[in-house]
Design a protein around this motif. Structure first.
Motif, short mmCIF file in Angstrom:
data_model
loop_
_atom_site.label_atom_id
_atom_site.label_comp_id
_atom_site.label_asym_id
_atom_site.label_seq_id
_atom_site.Cartn_x
_atom_site.Cartn_y
_atom_site.Cartn_z
N UNK A 31 41.11 50.82 31.38
CA UNK A 31 42.45 51.14 30.90
C UNK A 31 43.51 50.57 31.82
N UNK A 32 43.30 50.68 33.13
CA UNK A 32 44.25 50.14 34.10
C UNK A 32 44.37 48.63 33.99
N UNK A 33 43.23 47.96 33.79
CA UNK A 33 43.24 46.50 33.65
C UNK A 33 44.04 46.07 32.43
N UNK A 34 43.82 46.75 31.32
CA UNK A 34 44.57 46.41 30.11
C UNK A 34 46.06 46.67 30.32
N UNK A 35 46.39 47.79 30.93
CA UNK A 35 47.79 48.17 31.12
C UNK A 35 48.49 47.16 32.03
N UNK A 36 47.82 46.75 33.11
CA UNK A 36 48.42 45.79 34.04
C UNK A 36 48.62 44.43 33.38
N UNK A 37 47.67 44.04 32.55
CA UNK A 37 47.83 42.75 31.88
C UNK A 37 48.97 42.82 30.87
N UNK A 38 49.10 43.95 30.22
CA UNK A 38 50.21 44.14 29.29
C UNK A 38 51.55 44.09 30.03
N UNK A 59 36.17 47.63 40.72
CA UNK A 59 37.49 47.25 40.23
C UNK A 59 37.63 45.73 40.16
N UNK A 60 37.20 45.06 41.22
CA UNK A 60 37.31 43.60 41.27
C UNK A 60 36.52 42.95 40.15
N UNK A 61 35.34 43.48 39.86
CA UNK A 61 34.52 42.94 38.78
C UNK A 61 35.22 43.04 37.44
N UNK A 62 35.81 44.20 37.17
CA UNK A 62 36.51 44.43 35.91
C UNK A 62 37.76 43.55 35.83
N UNK A 63 38.52 43.48 36.93
CA UNK A 63 39.76 42.71 36.91
C UNK A 63 39.48 41.21 36.71
N UNK A 64 38.38 40.73 37.29
CA UNK A 64 38.00 39.33 37.06
C UNK A 64 37.67 39.11 35.59
N UNK A 65 37.02 40.09 34.98
CA UNK A 65 36.69 40.01 33.57
C UNK A 65 37.94 39.90 32.71
N UNK A 66 39.01 40.56 33.16
CA UNK A 66 40.27 40.55 32.43
C UNK A 66 41.18 39.40 32.86
N UNK A 67 40.73 38.58 33.81
CA UNK A 67 41.57 37.49 34.29
C UNK A 67 42.73 37.96 35.14
N UNK A 68 42.55 39.06 35.84
CA UNK A 68 43.61 39.62 36.68
C UNK A 68 43.39 39.28 38.14
N UNK A 69 44.47 39.19 38.91
CA UNK A 69 44.33 39.00 40.36
C UNK A 69 43.59 40.20 40.97
N UNK A 70 42.59 39.93 41.79
CA UNK A 70 41.83 41.04 42.37
C UNK A 70 42.64 41.83 43.39
N UNK A 71 43.75 41.26 43.86
CA UNK A 71 44.61 42.00 44.79
C UNK A 71 45.10 43.32 44.18
N UNK A 72 45.15 43.37 42.86
CA UNK A 72 45.69 44.55 42.18
C UNK A 72 44.86 45.80 42.40
N UNK A 73 43.64 45.66 42.91
CA UNK A 73 42.82 46.85 43.15
C UNK A 73 43.48 47.78 44.15
N UNK A 74 44.37 47.25 44.99
CA UNK A 74 45.02 48.08 46.01
C UNK A 74 46.02 49.06 45.42
#
Length: 200
Positions: A136-143, A69-84
């Motif tokens: 899908x979750x990464x895209x949705x959270x960024x949106x 999850x952290x790897x994907x979220x970093x790719x999307x520029x998302x905070x890694x805390x969101x994995x929780x």
């Protein structure tokens, strides 16, 4: 990648690179409060041996999910805390199903999953695919963040739903925190639990 890229992953990657879809910069960390409500939730979890063991087992036995999850979220520029979010939503169980029929690691309802391009049919449900569902979750959270300009609101929107949160914010445009919104206590507690799990 060691697996074949699907149309979903390709589309999301293109959208991510498009400056017309998302701002050039996204906040890379989340302000994690330590207020009374969060402190009480931490105490509820840590003082209950069953709850404490539940979260400890998740972190130890299923850490490979969190790493992905952290790897994907970093790719999307998302905070890694969101994995929780997935820890709270599904306990990192790819076959978890809620009473409202949300399913998978990221607990997508059917309409949201369909909107995000996840395939669901008699033979296949990509909500249980940890790779596809995480993109899908990464895209949705960024949106959600792009729309509401707040990670706290984005987390609440993930639980409550895009439309319902928008309606609540429109009814109280001065609100800066989730606790100030007229939304179900379930969603407020979800956000508080997210902060608490991060701390423990």
């Amino acid at each position: 990648m060691s697996y074949k890229k699907t149309t979903l992953i390709f589309v999301l990657s293109v959208l991510l690179l498009s400056l017309s879809v998302f701002p050039e910069e996204t906040a890379l960390s989340i302000e994690i409060p330590t207020n009374r409500q969060v402190g009480e939730m931490i105490n509820i979890i840590t003082s209950d041996p069953v709850k404490k063991l539940y979260y400890e087992d998740i972190m130890l036995d299923k850490h490979h999910y969190l790493e992905y999850f952290e790897t994907v979220f970093k790719e999307f520029g998302l905070p890694t805390e969101l994995v929780y979010i997935s820890v709270i939503e599904s306990g990192l169980n790819p076959r978890a199903r809620s009473s409202k029929d949300a399913f998978g690691l990221w607990q997508f309802m059917y309409p949201t999953a369909e909107e995000l391009g996840l395939r669901i049919n008699f033979w296949l449900d990509e909500r249980s695919d940890y790779k596809e569902s995480t993109y899908a979750a990464a895209y949705y959270l960024k949106r959600l963040y792009y729309t509401f300009k707040s990670w706290e609101f984005a987390i609440a929107g993930y639980n409550l739903g895009f439309g319902k949160l928008r309606k609540a914010i429109n009814s109280n445009e001065k609100a800066e925190r989730v606790l100030e919104l007229d939304i179900p206590s379930e969603t407020k507690n979800f956000v508080i639990q997210f902060y608490a799990v991060y701390h423990i």
